[in-house]
Design a protein around this motif. Structure first.
Motif, PDB file in Angstrom:
ATOM      1  N   ALA A   1       4.264   6.048   0.420  1.00 28.82           N
ATOM      2  CA  ALA A   1       4.274   4.849   0.987  1.00 28.82           C
ATOM      3  C   ALA A   1       4.301   5.141   2.622  1.00 28.82           C
ATOM      4  O   ALA A   1       5.331   5.237   3.193  1.00 28.82           O
ATOM      5  CB  ALA A   1       5.588   3.962   0.683  1.00 28.82           C
TER       6      ALA A   1
ATOM      7  N   ARG B   1      -3.908  -0.868  -3.807  1.00 23.42           N
ATOM      8  CA  ARG B   1      -3.555  -1.972  -3.157  1.00 23.42           C
ATOM      9  C   ARG B   1      -3.193  -3.368  -3.945  1.00 23.42           C
ATOM     10  O   ARG B   1      -3.845  -3.647  -4.798  1.00 23.42           O
ATOM     11  CB  ARG B   1      -4.736  -2.759  -2.111  1.00 23.42           C
TER      12      ARG B   1
ATOM     13  N   ALA C   1      -0.322   1.176  -1.006  1.00 27.45           N
ATOM     14  CA  ALA C   1      -0.851   0.722   0.158  1.00 27.45           C
ATOM     15  C   ALA C   1      -0.611  -0.425   0.529  1.00 27.45           C
ATOM     16  O   ALA C   1      -0.456  -1.507  -0.192  1.00 27.45           O
ATOM     17  CB  ALA C   1      -2.241   0.881   0.453  1.00 27.45           C
ATOM     18  N   GLY C   2      -0.753  -0.940   1.727  1.00 26.80           N
ATOM     19  CA  GLY C   2      -0.850  -2.358   2.440  1.00 26.80           C
ATOM     20  C   GLY C   2      -2.267  -2.844   2.566  1.00 26.80           C
ATOM     21  O   GLY C   2      -3.007  -2.265   1.875  1.00 26.80           O
TER      22      GLY C   2
ATOM     23  N   THR D   1       4.202   1.345   4.707  1.00 29.08           N
ATOM     24  CA  THR D   1       3.540   0.138   3.803  1.00 29.08           C
ATOM     25  C   THR D   1       4.800  -0.861   3.380  1.00 29.08           C
ATOM     26  O   THR D   1       4.612  -1.795   3.328  1.00 29.08           O
ATOM     27  CB  THR D   1       3.024   0.929   2.324  1.00 29.08           C
TER      28      THR D   1
END
Length: 237
Positions: free
Chosen positions: A96, A59, A35-36, A99
């Motif tokens: 992803a 994260r 994750a972003g 991301t």
């Protein structure tokens, strides 16, 4: 490679999630969501569809946000993780979703995540495919204002994209729509630096074998051009 028309207002994202569901199959999975800084919207949906699977929304420490919404906390099989030490490998599937373009070192981050995935496990990436836009801008000799205007009018046209860019239909957002906390100063650069070709080279170098590749094209004044892509690969080494 398959080519599909890009659908607005989440239509293409829903199509992508359906492809991911097909690859997930019916058996329980241990899923790593790379994750972003964005909340796990797509993974929330997948977690509800697969109550017997475990989803870890990871994260990285460099972009850590500890706050978790009550809605996410109520999903028993979805956890937000902010440390490598708390990951629970092996994972059968890694995601992803929009991301990699947010990460400082996408290849390094992806390599570290794929180390947690079993051989034979699957990896899915959804991201932007827009390097052609800056090539066009250079060819047309557009100034900065024209670049921002065209990017806003024809490419970043969804609500969340307008918020990040700070523009809608070529015009700066009005005050009641403008959220300075989410506007990216280098928004256009961030979303055009890497494209499908670059990502595919990264995936191959990390030992992934391509299973699915779909390009989502958008109609622009300069013809049909890609906006996003979906890739699914298998870890073979």
């Amino acid at each position: 490679m398959k080519t599909k028309k890009y659908g607005r207002k989440g239509e293409s994202l829903l199509d992508m999630i359906k492809i991911v569901r097909f690859r997930l199959g019916s058996e329980p999975n241990n899923v790593l969501d790379l994750a972003g800084y964005k909340p796990p919207k797509a993974v929330e949906r997948l977690a509800k569809w697969y109550p017997n699977s475990q989803f870890d929304h990871f994260r990285e420490d460099s972009i850590r946000i500890d706050k978790v919404s009550p809605e996410v906390e109520r999903i028993n099989n979805l956890d937000v993780i902010t440390s490598h030490k708390k990951l629970r490998p092996p994972y059968d599937f890694a995601l992803a979703l929009f991301t990699l373009h947010e990460l400082k070192g996408p290849k390094r981050s992806l390599r570290k995540s794929l180390e947690k995935v079993s051989v034979g496990g699957k990896f899915c990436c959804v991201d932007y495919d827009l390097p052609w836009f800056l090539d066009l801008a250079k060819e047309k000799n557009w100034n900065v204002s024209t670049i921002r205007e065209n990017f806003s009018k024809y490419l970043f046209i969804e609500d969340n994209e307008c918020a990040v860019l700070g523009m809608e239909n070529g015009i700066d957002l009005i005050k009641n729509k403008r959220d300075n906390t989410v506007i990216e100063v280098n928004c256009i650069k961030n979303h055009t630096a890497l494209g499908r070709k670059d990502y595919l080279e990264i995936f191959e170098s990390l030992g992934l074998k391509e299973l699915d590749l779909v390009s989502y094209e958008i109609q622009t004044p300069w013809g049909k051009n890609p906006k996003q892509f979906l890739y699914i690969g298998e870890k073979v080494q």
